[in-house]
Design an enzyme around this catalytic site. Structure first.
Site, PDB file in Angstrom:
ATOM      1  N   GLY A   1      57.609  30.118  49.134  1.00  0.00           N
ATOM      2  CA  GLY A   1      57.259  30.748  50.399  1.00  0.00           C
ATOM      3  C   GLY A   1      55.883  31.365  50.390  1.00  0.00           C
ATOM      4  O   GLY A   1      55.255  31.520  51.433  1.00  0.00           O
TER       5      GLY A   1
ATOM      6  N   VAL B   1      -8.618  -7.607   2.599  1.00  0.00           N
ATOM      7  CA  VAL B   1      -9.488  -6.522   2.157  1.00  0.00           C
ATOM      8  C   VAL B   1      -8.696  -5.660   1.195  1.00  0.00           C
ATOM      9  O   VAL B   1      -7.633  -5.145   1.570  1.00  0.00           O
ATOM     10  CB  VAL B   1      -9.964  -5.658   3.355  1.00  0.00           C
ATOM     11  CG1 VAL B   1     -10.861  -4.536   2.857  1.00  0.00           C
ATOM     12  CG2 VAL B   1     -10.698  -6.516   4.360  1.00  0.00           C
TER      13      VAL B   1
ATOM     14  N   GLU C   1      -2.218   5.890   8.842  1.00  0.00           N
ATOM     15  CA  GLU C   1      -3.179   6.174   7.776  1.00  0.00           C
ATOM     16  C   GLU C   1      -4.534   6.654   8.286  1.00  0.00           C
ATOM     17  O   GLU C   1      -5.152   7.552   7.708  1.00  0.00           O
ATOM     18  CB  GLU C   1      -3.374   4.930   6.894  1.00  0.00           C
ATOM     19  CG  GLU C   1      -2.266   4.674   5.899  1.00  0.00           C
ATOM     20  CD  GLU C   1      -1.047   4.007   6.497  1.00  0.00           C
ATOM     21  OE1 GLU C   1      -0.071   3.779   5.766  1.00  0.00           O
ATOM     22  OE2 GLU C   1      -1.084   3.694   7.710  1.00  0.00           O
TER      23      GLU C   1
ATOM     24  N   ASP D   1      55.883  23.063  42.712  1.00  0.00           N
ATOM     25  CA  ASP D   1      56.780  24.116  43.197  1.00  0.00           C
ATOM     26  C   ASP D   1      56.208  24.667  44.491  1.00  0.00           C
ATOM     27  O   ASP D   1      55.162  25.323  44.492  1.00  0.00           O
ATOM     28  CB  ASP D   1      56.904  25.226  42.143  1.00  0.00           C
ATOM     29  CG  ASP D   1      57.771  26.379  42.640  1.00  0.00           C
ATOM     30  OD1 ASP D   1      58.658  26.129  43.478  1.00  0.00           O
ATOM     31  OD2 ASP D   1      57.549  27.523  42.187  1.00  0.00           O
TER      32      ASP D   1
ATOM     33  N   ARG E   1       9.777  -4.867   8.367  1.00  0.00           N
ATOM     34  CA  ARG E   1       9.502  -6.308   8.429  1.00  0.00           C
ATOM     35  C   ARG E   1      10.791  -7.107   8.312  1.00  0.00           C
ATOM     36  O   ARG E   1      11.772  -6.660   7.715  1.00  0.00           O
ATOM     37  CB  ARG E   1       8.569  -6.693   7.280  1.00  0.00           C
ATOM     38  CG  ARG E   1       7.150  -6.197   7.451  1.00  0.00           C
ATOM     39  CD  ARG E   1       6.347  -7.092   8.328  1.00  0.00           C
ATOM     40  NE  ARG E   1       6.256  -8.459   7.787  1.00  0.00           N
ATOM     41  CZ  ARG E   1       5.668  -9.456   8.411  1.00  0.00           C
ATOM     42  NH1 ARG E   1       5.132  -9.275   9.603  1.00  0.00           N
ATOM     43  NH2 ARG E   1       5.621 -10.653   7.859  1.00  0.00           N
TER      44      ARG E   1
ATOM     45  N   SER F   1       0.825  -1.217   0.000  1.00  0.00           N
ATOM     46  CA  SER F   1       0.000   0.000   0.000  1.00  0.00           C
ATOM     47  C   SER F   1       0.854   1.260   0.000  1.00  0.00           C
ATOM     48  O   SER F   1       0.415   2.311  -0.472  1.00  0.00           O
ATOM     49  CB  SER F   1      -0.930   0.000   1.226  1.00  0.00           C
ATOM     50  OG  SER F   1      -0.189   0.164   2.429  1.00  0.00           O
TER      51      SER F   1
ATOM     52  N   THR G   1      63.294  26.948  55.980  1.00  0.00           N
ATOM     53  CA  THR G   1      63.392  28.288  56.553  1.00  0.00           C
ATOM     54  C   THR G   1      62.035  28.688  57.122  1.00  0.00           C
ATOM     55  O   THR G   1      61.038  27.984  56.957  1.00  0.00           O
ATOM     56  CB  THR G   1      63.797  29.293  55.465  1.00  0.00           C
ATOM     57  OG1 THR G   1      62.767  29.358  54.489  1.00  0.00           O
ATOM     58  CG2 THR G   1      65.093  28.878  54.798  1.00  0.00           C
TER      59      THR G   1
ATOM     60  N   ASP H   1      64.588  23.848  45.770  1.00  0.00           N
ATOM     61  CA  ASP H   1      64.143  24.589  44.589  1.00  0.00           C
ATOM     62  C   ASP H   1      65.305  25.150  43.774  1.00  0.00           C
ATOM     63  O   ASP H   1      65.261  25.207  42.549  1.00  0.00           O
ATOM     64  CB  ASP H   1      63.156  25.695  44.972  1.00  0.00           C
ATOM     65  CG  ASP H   1      63.650  26.572  46.094  1.00  0.00           C
ATOM     66  OD1 ASP H   1      64.826  26.456  46.476  1.00  0.00           O
ATOM     67  OD2 ASP H   1      62.843  27.377  46.603  1.00  0.00           O
TER      68      ASP H   1
ATOM     69  N   ASN I   1      53.420  30.868  47.257  1.00  0.00           N
ATOM     70  CA  ASN I   1      52.469  30.111  46.441  1.00  0.00           C
ATOM     71  C   ASN I   1      52.853  28.642  46.322  1.00  0.00           C
ATOM     72  O   ASN I   1      54.030  28.281  46.384  1.00  0.00           O
ATOM     73  CB  ASN I   1      52.388  30.719  45.031  1.00  0.00           C
ATOM     74  CG  ASN I   1      51.774  32.102  45.035  1.00  0.00           C
ATOM     75  OD1 ASN I   1      50.719  32.305  45.627  1.00  0.00           O
ATOM     76  ND2 ASN I   1      52.420  33.054  44.380  1.00  0.00           N
TER      77      ASN I   1
END
Length: 625
Positions: free
Chosen positions: A396, A262, A287, A393, A144, A54, A469, A497, A398
């Site tokens: 003193g 049908v 449909e 690192d 299908r 169809s 220190t 360091d 950071n």
């Protein structure tokens, strides 16, 4: 009433797509010539059952009306050839189509195994047919299992596939089959905007997707016939449903009739004038919407499909009361006609789309995957380029952690203020290193180890800070190697360091290739490192290069190391800050052109600025330092 509430739905088949078809028309002549001497496009339409016919029949009629451009081959298989389903291949013959090939592919049985065997049988029989027909393109419909066999055969035999109704969602195994066919198909004709978006989401090439609407709607929207009483037929269910009806004696009721088949023209008259349609067929949610007929969809088979307001879902289909309640709500109602699945012009669009196919283009599909970061972490060249380390690192002021490449380049850096207590400091180091290591994975960097530089006297062999220190409080006899190594499962190196700076200069900086040199670093404090005969010198007490703590004046200012008159006491950032604060407290720092905001701490930079502006005391302090 026919367009109420659906104007926005209809528009999805217009606008940009109409312009698209105008452009396709301009290309058609060029493509015909390119395909070779105006050769006809050989199209194979394969139909498996009355439902897909169809949808395919309108396209087949369209192809038949253009014999100068198309050559049509029809292959019939599946339930079309089964007597229990009405031998529906006859309706194809009645429509005056020549059936090129009939393939008996259905294995009798009601279970899943029979379905699998049917697919296998089709796969065995199809290669001979396709070798004989040699189509340019095969049109396959829907979801299908027969269609999956068709698409699989065509794909493996390098035949282009046009899939009708891809991208839809129903809610059962049909989804898996439909999407599998999509992956095999080269071109796609979809019915709704959502289906189009699903195909794009499935990485299909947008240029090979056509939003056309459902071909059956070309007939449905003009099919309603008031004189339907002459059509006395009934809709058909499964064989199991027929058996139940016979068992209950329903077929003897004057208002019921069970039939095997049908004809579609008569079927659509029935659904157009029915008081209600009940079942789980896709026809009910697709449909039937064209007529506004009430629908009760049983179970979950079609639950994922787009529907008009005429559809009422009864998911728990075993509950009799719910079905009766749904019938009470639905029966006899009339809903607005829905054009979700088409506007009646699908076939002309599909024919233009077929004409636009360039047979000279490569057959191999190309999927449009979303951009993703290429994973090349297993490539040896990439590994050699991305070998990295974590650098810590501990200053003193950071605390810094960085991902550093083997070339000495900083890939990513993290900075925090150095906490005052041991516990806070060690926890922060661990936290920052773990985060950096996780980020390194995202950046495709391979971390080989961790290097820590810290102020004070360090035993690098043991990874222990022996003595620091006053700049770094609570930092004596600290084992840094063990907690980091246990947490990250990586080797860890710890050193002063200044020594770390000397090693960096030897490998990447001004000391590269030099046999002997001294590195001096200045910051909050003053440190350094000594390279002798290409080797770093630590000294017997690990303080060989503590240049900042060389005593230059026995009666000099106090130093953070506990001594007096060290270089660091005169020239470090901390020492200059101390002298700047003294001058400022005595109102001797600021000169014309200078100011220090109230919320800003006085530091070494202010001292330098004052000296540049002619402050004699500031200049004297800097000369002394």
């Amino acid at each position: 009433m026919e367009t109420y509430g659906y104007l926005h739905r209809e528009s999805c088949f217009q606008g940009p797509h109409e312009l698209y078809f105008k452009n396709l028309s301009k290309r058609n002549k060029h493509i015909m010539e390119k395909n070779g001497n105006n050769r006809k496009l050989r199209v194979c339409v394969a139909t498996c059952n009355r439902a897909d016919y169809s949808k395919l029949a309108p396209i087949m009629f369209g192809i038949k009306t253009e014999p100068d451009f198309f050559e049509l081959d029809v292959v019939v298989l599946g339930s079309h050839l089964i007597d229990d389903y009405g031998n529906t291949y006859r309706m194809i013959e009645q429509d005056d189509f020549d059936i090129n090939t009939r393939l008996h592919t259905i294995v009798r049985g009601e279970d899943e195994a029979a379905m699998v065997e049917s697919v296998g049988l089709a796969l065995v029989k199809l290669p001979d047919v396709l070798n004989r027909l040699k189509p340019d393109i095969m049109i396959v419909h829907g979801d299908r299992f027969d269609a999956l066999a068709l698409a699989t055969s065509a794909a493996l035999m390098n035949i282009r596939i046009l899939h009708i109704e891809g991208g839809e969602v129903s809610g059962t195994i049909d989804d898996s089959i439909r999407h599998a066919i999509t992956k095999l198909a080269h071109y796609h004709v979809c019915c709704t905007r959502s289906a189009e978006q699903h195909l794009i989401s499935m990485c299909e090439d947008h240029d090979r997707i056509l939003l056309a609407g459902c071909p059956s709607y070309d007939k449905l929207l003009s099919a309603k016939n008031k004189d339907y009483m002459s059509i006395i037929r009934m809709w058909l269910g499964s064989k199991e449903m027929v058996r139940v009806m016979r068992k209950k004696g329903i077929e003897h009721h004057p208002n019921f009739r069970a039939v095997k088949h049908v004809p579609f023209d008569q079927f659509i008259q029935l659904v157009a004038h029915a008081g209600c349609m009940i079942g789980n067929s896709s026809c009910g949610v697709r449909e039937v919407g064209a007529f506004g007929t009430p629908v009760i969809n049983l179970g979950t088979r079609q639950i994922g499909r787009e529907t008009g307001e005429n559809v009422l879902h009864v998911r728990d289909a075993d509950t009799q009361d719910k079905i009766l309640q749904a019938l009470h709500l639905q029966f006899g109602k009339q809903y607005p006609c829905s054009k979700i699945y088409g506007d009646g012009n699908a076939v002309p669009r599909i024919l233009k789309f077929l004409k636009s196919i360039d047979l000279q283009e490569p057959l191999q599909k190309k999927f449009c995957f979303p951009p993703v970061k290429e994973n090349i972490s297993q490539d040896i060249d990439h590994i050699l380029e991305t070998l990295s380390a974590l650098a810590v690192d501990l200053g003193g002021t950071n605390l810094r952690v960085a991902i550093v490449s083997m070339k000495g380049e900083i890939v990513k850096k993290y900075t925090q203020f150095n906490p005052k207590t041991y516990e806070e400091r060690i926890n922060l180091i661990l936290q920052m290193c773990v985060e950096a290591a996780a980020e390194a994975v995202k950046l495709n960097c391979r971390i080989l180890g961790v290097g820590i530089s810290t102020g004070g006297r360090v035993n690098p062999r043991e990874g222990i800070v022996l003595h620091s220190t006053k700049l770094i409080q609570e930092w004596n006899s600290v084992d840094l190697r063990t907690p980091l190594s246990d947490t990250l499962h990586l080797p860890v190196w710890v050193d002063n360091d200044g020594n770390c700076a000397a090693l960096a200069e030897r490998k990447f900086g001004q000391g590269k290739g030099l046999e002997n040199f001294v590195t001096l670093i200045t910051g909050t404090g003053i440190g350094g490192g000594i390279i002798h005969q290409h080797e770093l010198i630590h000294g017997s007490s690990f303080c060989a290069a503590e240049l900042g703590h060389l005593v230059v004046s026995l009666d000099g200012p106090d130093c953070s190391c506990g001594s007096h008159g060290c270089i660091e006491a005169y020239a470090s950032g901390m020492a200059l800050q101390r002298e700047a604060k003294k001058l400022h407290d005595e109102d001797l720092l600021l000169v014309e052109g200078m100011s220090v905001p109230k919320d800003e701490a006085v530091g070494a930079l202010h001292l330098i600025q004052a000296a540049k502006l002619g402050n004699a005391k500031a200049q004297s302090i800097l000369r002394t330092g």
